[in-house]
Design an enzyme around this catalytic site. Structure first.
Site, mmCIF file in Angstrom:
data_model
loop_
_atom_site.group_PDB
_atom_site.id
_atom_site.type_symbol
_atom_site.label_atom_id
_atom_site.label_comp_id
_atom_site.label_asym_id
_atom_site.label_seq_id
_atom_site.Cartn_x
_atom_site.Cartn_y
_atom_site.Cartn_z
ATOM 1 N N ASP A 8 -39.776 -55.546 38.800
ATOM 2 C CA ASP A 8 -39.270 -54.435 39.608
ATOM 3 C C ASP A 8 -38.494 -53.433 38.760
ATOM 4 O OD1 ASP A 8 -40.306 -55.596 41.919
ATOM 5 O OD2 ASP A 8 -38.497 -56.797 42.241
ATOM 6 N N TYR A 48 -37.638 -67.033 34.314
ATOM 7 C CA TYR A 48 -36.754 -65.876 34.446
ATOM 8 C C TYR A 48 -35.341 -66.296 34.075
ATOM 9 C CZ TYR A 48 -40.164 -62.964 36.953
ATOM 10 O OH TYR A 48 -41.256 -62.203 37.297
#
Length: 267
Positions: free
Chosen positions: A52, A113
């Protein structure tokens, strides 16, 4: 036909995310534009997934079909040529030449992540685009208790923002560790795949637990609801980085050492 795989690091601050957008600058657009300067034609990139706006990457993977150009017969020359064109906030860390069976997205078996947090009232200058400072103190012990409850296979619908279509919202988290470094800490999350904003929502929930908003066991209630409205607020994008993407053999040595480790515990 040869596929060229790119291992990419980028600072997401100035970009609308990975995926090309009509009116905003994206990571994909910048790299494809650089490829076009070499090939004189558009060369579409396919990534392991979309990050994003504001999210960073240390180990994003993308591929393209090698055009008829001598440069793409040599991985090292491809890396040098692209890095000479790309801006300083996008770096090609490595290049590999694979057979036509390779696919950056569909052959992914795991992703990791990392979310960075700071305890400093004012983050150090080099942290400000990469490290989130919560307004309230938090307990890493409580956060790890909550994290342990989220490990395994669950329906993470309560932790997925709307905006993407999925056949299933069931995902498996292999590890979810709170690594305390004193003035800063990292939340390291490794799983077989992630829903839209899932990691940032998980971090938001763990911070709620850490500051005492609710006990760790409440995370199981949130999971059970399978309703995003019952979930937490997402942590800011700039603390998040896609650290690495894993593939099985014969592509497992390209992007990270962990890909070559047995995934028998990741079923």
């Amino acid at each position: 036909m040869t596929k060229v795989a790119l291992l990419i690091a980028y600072q997401g601050t100035a970009y609308s995310g990975w995926q090309q957008q009509p009116n905003d600058l994206s990571i994909q657009e910048v790299i494809e534009s650089s490829l076009k300067k070499i090939t004189k034609t558009r060369t579409p990139l396919i990534a392991s997934g979309r990050t994003d706006a504001g999210v960073h990457a240390y180990g994003q993977v993308a591929h393209f079909r090698a055009p008829d150009h001598p440069l793409f017969a040599n991985a090292n020359l491809t890396k040098k040529a692209l890095n000479a064109i790309l801006p300083k906030d996008i770096v090609i860390r490595d290049v590999a030449l694979f057979d036509d069976n390779f696919h950056a997205r569909y052959l992914t078996i795991a992703k990791e992540y990392r979310y960075s947090l700071s305890r400093l009232a004012k983050p150090l200058p080099w942290q400000r685009h990469f490290c989130y400072t919560p307004r309230h103190p938090f307990s890493t012990e409580l956060m790890q208790e909550g994290a342990n409850l989220l490990i395994g296979t669950h329906d993470f619908a309560s932790f997925a923002n709307h905006g993407r279509d999925y056949n299933s919202t069931v995902r498996t988290i292999y590890t979810l560790d709170i690594v305390d470094k004193g003035d800063s800490l990292s939340i390291i999350c490794r799983g077989n795949g992630f829903l839209y904003k899932m990691v940032r929502n998980l971090v938001g929930a763990l911070l709620d637990v850490g500051k005492g908003a609710y006990p760790p066991e409440h995370l199981l209630d949130i999971l059970e609801q399978k309703n995003r409205r019952e979930g937490p607020s997402a942590a800011p994008a700039y603390g998040l980085s896609l650290h690495h993407v894993c593939y099985s053999s014969p592509y497992n040595n390209f992007c990270c050492e962990q890909c070559s480790v047995s995934t028998s515990n990741e079923g």
